[in-house]
Design an enzyme around this catalytic site. Structure first.
Site, PDB file in Angstrom:
ATOM      1  N   ARG A 237       0.833  -1.208   0.000  1.00 38.67           N
ATOM      2  CA  ARG A 237       0.000   0.000   0.000  1.00 38.67           C
ATOM      3  C   ARG A 237       0.865   1.255   0.000  1.00 38.67           C
ATOM      4  O   ARG A 237       0.544   2.234  -0.688  1.00 38.67           O
ATOM      5  CB  ARG A 237      -0.920  -0.007   1.225  1.00 38.67           C
ATOM      6  CG  ARG A 237      -1.771   1.240   1.344  1.00 38.67           C
ATOM      7  CD  ARG A 237      -2.691   1.190   2.541  1.00 38.67           C
ATOM      8  NE  ARG A 237      -3.514   2.383   2.605  1.00 38.67           N
ATOM      9  CZ  ARG A 237      -4.528   2.555   3.456  1.00 38.67           C
ATOM     10  NH1 ARG A 237      -4.821   1.590   4.328  1.00 38.67           N
ATOM     11  NH2 ARG A 237      -5.226   3.660   3.448  1.00 38.67           N
TER      12      ARG A 237
ATOM     13  N   HIS B  29     -16.521   3.602  -4.750  1.00 36.94           N
ATOM     14  CA  HIS B  29     -15.639   4.754  -4.567  1.00 36.94           C
ATOM     15  C   HIS B  29     -15.805   5.795  -5.678  1.00 36.94           C
ATOM     16  O   HIS B  29     -14.896   6.582  -5.942  1.00 36.94           O
ATOM     17  CB  HIS B  29     -14.177   4.309  -4.455  1.00 36.94           C
ATOM     18  CG  HIS B  29     -13.892   3.601  -3.170  1.00 36.94           C
ATOM     19  ND1 HIS B  29     -12.637   3.151  -2.819  1.00 36.94           N
ATOM     20  CD2 HIS B  29     -14.705   3.250  -2.134  1.00 36.94           C
ATOM     21  CE1 HIS B  29     -12.693   2.561  -1.628  1.00 36.94           C
ATOM     22  NE2 HIS B  29     -13.945   2.615  -1.205  1.00 36.94           N
TER      23      HIS B  29
ATOM     24  N   ASN C 148     -10.657  -4.264  -1.352  1.00 34.32           N
ATOM     25  CA  ASN C 148     -10.541  -3.261  -2.413  1.00 34.32           C
ATOM     26  C   ASN C 148      -9.598  -3.708  -3.519  1.00 34.32           C
ATOM     27  O   ASN C 148      -8.678  -4.492  -3.268  1.00 34.32           O
ATOM     28  CB  ASN C 148     -10.036  -1.941  -1.817  1.00 34.32           C
ATOM     29  CG  ASN C 148     -11.131  -1.183  -1.110  1.00 34.32           C
ATOM     30  OD1 ASN C 148     -12.249  -1.119  -1.593  1.00 34.32           O
ATOM     31  ND2 ASN C 148     -10.811  -0.615   0.050  1.00 34.32           N
TER      32      ASN C 148
ATOM     33  N   TYR D 208     -14.316  10.083  -2.175  1.00 32.58           N
ATOM     34  CA  TYR D 208     -13.391   9.680  -3.237  1.00 32.58           C
ATOM     35  C   TYR D 208     -13.518  10.538  -4.487  1.00 32.58           C
ATOM     36  O   TYR D 208     -12.618  10.550  -5.324  1.00 32.58           O
ATOM     37  CB  TYR D 208     -13.592   8.204  -3.576  1.00 32.58           C
ATOM     38  CG  TYR D 208     -13.132   7.296  -2.469  1.00 32.58           C
ATOM     39  CD1 TYR D 208     -11.822   6.835  -2.416  1.00 32.58           C
ATOM     40  CD2 TYR D 208     -14.002   6.913  -1.451  1.00 32.58           C
ATOM     41  CE1 TYR D 208     -11.385   6.026  -1.383  1.00 32.58           C
ATOM     42  CE2 TYR D 208     -13.571   6.099  -0.418  1.00 32.58           C
ATOM     43  CZ  TYR D 208     -12.266   5.664  -0.390  1.00 32.58           C
ATOM     44  OH  TYR D 208     -11.835   4.867   0.640  1.00 32.58           O
TER      45      TYR D 208
END
Length: 421
Positions: free
Chosen positions: A90, A194, A144, A244
């Site tokens: 990430r 999102h 996700n 988002y």
């Protein structure tokens, strides 16, 4: 009833456990299995999970295992909340795209594509093993990028529904502003995971009074502040975009902010270390307050509600989920995955009718849907050219020079997770 959580060693898990304990009348779990290959984390999270159940008087049994096949055997539903590559991956997703002046984020843009490429093959392998163990089991995907992952699952014929906590967060926020119970608030929530807008806020159900204009008039400043968007923009739109959308509506500003401070991944990694230390305290028997800063607010309520409805329990008849379009948005393919209100029951999720979407939103939805189709193709079949095409199609990238550079960076940073690279 047996439920399995894949990624059960996540620091999110105590939030989920707390929901199972509090809402046991809605979802009477008899056995809960936490599956995770990280034995050290799993031991800490599993211990806290058992203490939470015990403190709240839940009679269910909680077990932990690193053996996926054993964990999903006989499960009625399997919740997926895994992160391939962990926080280290990430951190990369959130940083290297910034070198091209593009948003670095784990679910959208180049970083989101990297996560999809790492994740889809792993999730599909898990789903096949779930199907072999129990072909009637439901898969609830919280992993996700939810839209792409759910589309991969449904395209492969799995009994799957995608879940995100954005909608339930808005429901709770609006209920508090209106001083009503959350179940009285029905959202006209539409778009992709999102990439959604609240086009109406109705009291009492799908046919109730739309109080969104009143919310914007009376509480627009607070709502805009929470979204980090200017109040005049919300007044001009007349809808409430998800957080988002800031990556699209204020892209360059967000890039500058991301360049200045520590990444969200770095902050989360530090928070996770602190949480895991807390979880190891044998006196702790409830989710710590710090967990609220980790993200995933109201995830447990949404997960319990969805699982209960799918398994024939007391779940709400209408819920915001990620499921097949099936003509709901006529400008998208039927097999696109959209995020809307749906009627949810033992046979799955069926989208409720949606009012025609304004071109201001429909155009972006169509663009990102095309990107998601290309992203899924790249995740399933691999290849540099497919990665390049997906990046070129993404509205946050678009320029071929950026797409070329980002393609090389994506592959370089994720080579160990890409079988074809």
């Amino acid at each position: 009833m047996k439920l399995t959580v894949v990624g059960g060693g996540s620091t999110y898990t105590p939030e989920l456990i707390d929901g199972f304990a509090r809402l046991r009348d809605t979802l009477p779990v008899e056995e809960l299995v936490l599956v995770d290959p990280a034995a050290d984390r799993l031991e800490l999270v599993g211990g806290l999970a058992r203490r939470i159940f015990a403190k709240q008087g839940h009679p269910g049994r909680i077990t932990t295992t690193a053996d996926l096949d054993a964990g999903v055997a006989g499960a009625d539903a399997v919740l997926l909340q895994l992160r391939v590559g962990g926080q280290a991956a990430r951190q990369q997703d959130e940083t290297w795209p910034l070198e091209c002046g593009c948003v670095g984020q784990e679910t959208t843009g180049a970083g989101g594509l990297a996560k999809a490429l790492r994740t889809v093959p792993v999730v599909l392998d898990i789903a096949e093993r779930v199907r072999r163990a129990n072909p009637d089991a439901w898969i609830i995907d919280f992993t996700n990028p939810v839209g792409i992952v759910t589309r991969a699952l449904l395209q492969a014929g799995h009994r799957a529904v995608g879940l995100c906590n954005v909608a339930i967060g808005f429901q709770r926020k609006f209920a508090a502003l209106l001083d009503v119970a959350p179940h009285e608030v029905h959202l006209d929530h539409v778009g992709l995971n999102h990439l959604t807008w609240e086009t109406g806020v109705r009291l009492g159900g799908p046919e109730g009074e739309d109080v969104l204009p009143r919310l914007l008039a009376e509480h627009g400043e607070r709502i805009a502040g929470d979204l980090h968007l200017p109040r005049p923009l919300l007044d001009r739109l007349g809808v409430v975009p998800s957080y988002y959308l800031r990556y699209y509506y204020a892209h360059d500003q967000v890039v500058e902010e991301l360049r200045e401070g520590p990444s969200r991944a770095a902050r989360v990694a530090a928070m996770e270390r602190e949480l895991l230390t807390m979880y190891g305290d044998p006196e702790l028997a409830e989710k710590p307050a710090l967990l609220a800063q980790r993200g995933g607010a109201f995830y447990s309520e949404a997960a319990v509600d969805l699982a209960a409805a799918l398994l024939g329990g007391a779940g709400s008849p209408y819920q915001v989920v990620n499921t097949l379009n099936r003509g709901t948005l006529p400008f998208l393919p039927d097999d696109a995955v959209i995020e809307v209100q749906a009627a949810v029951g033992a046979n799955g999720a069926v989208p409720l009718p949606v009012a025609p979407l304004d071109p201001l939103y429909a155009g972006l939805v169509a663009n990102v849907t095309a990107y998601e189709e290309l992203a899924l193709d790249a995740a399933l079949r691999g290849g540099r050219e497919r990665v390049f095409e997906a990046l070129l199609a993404h509205p946050l990238i678009g320029q071929y020079a950026y797409a070329e550079t980002l393609t090389d960076q994506l592959i370089a940073h994720n080579r160990e997770h890409l079988a074809w690279a």
